[in-house]
Design an enzyme around this catalytic site. Structure first.
Site, mmCIF file in Angstrom:
data_model
loop_
_atom_site.group_PDB
_atom_site.id
_atom_site.type_symbol
_atom_site.label_atom_id
_atom_site.label_comp_id
_atom_site.label_asym_id
_atom_site.label_seq_id
_atom_site.Cartn_x
_atom_site.Cartn_y
_atom_site.Cartn_z
ATOM 1 N N GLU A 1 -4.700 3.075 6.579
ATOM 2 C CA GLU A 1 -4.422 3.040 5.147
ATOM 3 C C GLU A 1 -4.957 4.315 4.502
ATOM 4 O O GLU A 1 -4.461 4.771 3.475
ATOM 5 C CB GLU A 1 -5.102 1.808 4.538
ATOM 6 C CG GLU A 1 -4.888 1.607 3.069
ATOM 7 C CD GLU A 1 -5.524 0.322 2.558
ATOM 8 O OE1 GLU A 1 -5.995 0.333 1.406
ATOM 9 O OE2 GLU A 1 -5.559 -0.671 3.295
ATOM 10 N N SER B 1 -11.181 -0.610 3.446
ATOM 11 C CA SER B 1 -10.276 -0.977 4.542
ATOM 12 C C SER B 1 -9.624 0.277 5.111
ATOM 13 O O SER B 1 -8.902 0.976 4.402
ATOM 14 C CB SER B 1 -9.199 -1.946 4.040
ATOM 15 O OG SER B 1 -9.784 -3.135 3.573
ATOM 16 N N ARG C 1 0.815 -1.216 0.000
ATOM 17 C CA ARG C 1 0.000 0.000 0.000
ATOM 18 C C ARG C 1 0.852 1.271 0.000
ATOM 19 O O ARG C 1 0.495 2.270 0.611
ATOM 20 C CB ARG C 1 -0.959 0.015 1.192
ATOM 21 C CG ARG C 1 -1.892 -1.171 1.278
ATOM 22 C CD ARG C 1 -2.849 -1.241 0.096
ATOM 23 N NE ARG C 1 -3.661 -2.440 0.211
ATOM 24 C CZ ARG C 1 -3.327 -3.628 -0.290
ATOM 25 N NH1 ARG C 1 -2.199 -3.769 -0.980
ATOM 26 N NH2 ARG C 1 -4.103 -4.671 -0.130
#
Length: 332
Positions: A328, A232, A160
């Protein structure tokens, strides 16, 4: 150009904030023209679909948004194909485009919100596939109007993350992304949930895999059009072997994914659930009742409400497991 522009429809969390200035462009030349005109004033922020952002207040600067479209075949062999895609193309539209043409590679990334440009910035991933493994090159234009093409090896991809997320590259705007896709049958079906769902079908095809992924995501994840969220919210932490073995001894039922001989990924959602947060609210923000990795806006939440919930969840996980989980989502 819009002044005091509402960003409500430009962030999937549904946070009601505005930007002092909002600029859209449909080509590299238009973006270069905006830069040259002096209308891109500091501070500035380039956004995609707003699916990985949490606005904490009104943005007192310029928001830029790409509407560069198009999918162009730039190379082809018997085995694979390279396509150049505009940064403003909706990611799931691109996935559907590939599936309809029997191009393998992106099907596991079905229904991920956002746009193509942001996929290259964030290194999106799901169900055993990361976009970095499909990207060939990323084309950019910076705030000085200079173009640069990054080979995938220059993008600094990790979980990520990419060099495009670094503060020093804030002035670099993605314009096109090129992907290499397979014309041969090639599936990634290692996740147990996928295999179980595929048993309902007589055979495996790209269309079937896409339908299965969409069904799994729709069952677990709330529709941001109904309940604001950014998918998420936390990254799954990666821990060393020694720490993992100590945790496994205490929690033998703990799920995990081997990264290599030294590192193991632990699902943050499982830890949050073990801390009792699934389905619980803190004011107008809540942990989703079906997927603890997702924080939701129950209605009228401000960025500060979501951050307060995030901080409380992180503190619980740290206290119980000794692990720091990190968002995130980008706080703006």
């Amino acid at each position: 150009m819009e002044q005091k522009y509402s960003l409500l429809s430009h962030n999937t969390f549904g946070i009601d904030v505005s930007a002092a200035c909002f600029l859209e462009y449909a080509s590299v030349d238009e973006l270069r023209g905006l830069i040259g005109s002096g209308r891109v004033t500091s501070p500035y922020l380039h956004i995609g679909g707003g699916s990985n952002l949490l606005f904490t207040k009104d943005y007192e600067g310029t928001i830029l948004h790409s509407r560069i479209g198009g999918v162009e075949v730039v190379a082809e062999t018997d085995d694979d194909i390279v396509v150049r895609v505009g940064a403003g193309v909706v990611w799931d539209d691109f996935v559907d485009y590939c599936v309809q043409r029997h191009w393998h590679g992106v099907e596991n990334l079905s229904l991920i919100p956002g746009e193509v440009g942001a996929s290259a910035v964030q290194n999106i991933g799901a169900y055993g596939v990361e976009v970095k493994d499909l990207i060939v090159r990323v084309e950019t234009l910076n705030i000085e109007g200079k173009e640069h093409v990054y080979d995938v090896t220059e993008c600094g991809y990790s979980y990520r993350d990419s060099i495009f997320k670094r503060p020093e590259n804030k002035s670099v705007f993605v314009t096109y992304v090129s992907f290499r896709l397979s014309k041969r049958e090639h599936y990634t079906l290692d996740y147990g949930t996928i295999r179980r769902e595929l048993e309902k079908y007589p055979g495996v095809t790209l269309d079937v895999v896409r339908r299965v992924i969409i069904a799994i995501r729709e069952e677990k994840l709330p529709d941001p059009r109904v309940m604001g969220n950014a998918g998420s919210f936390f990254m799954n932490p990666i821990v060393g072997r020694e720490q993992f073995e100590a945790l496994q001894a205490e929690y033998p039922q703990m799920p995990f994914y081997e990264i290599d001989t030294d590192r193991v990924k632990i699902p943050a959602g499982w830890m949050i659930d073990q801390c009792g947060w699934k389905g619980k609210a803190l004011g107008p923000a809540a942990v989703h009742d079906k997927q603890a990795l997702v924080l939701v806006n129950r209605g009228g939440a401000k960025g500060a409400d979501v951050i307060a919930l995030s901080d409380a969840v992180r503190a619980s996980v740290r206290a119980k497991f000794g692990i720091d989980i990190h968002p995130e989502v980008n706080f703006i």
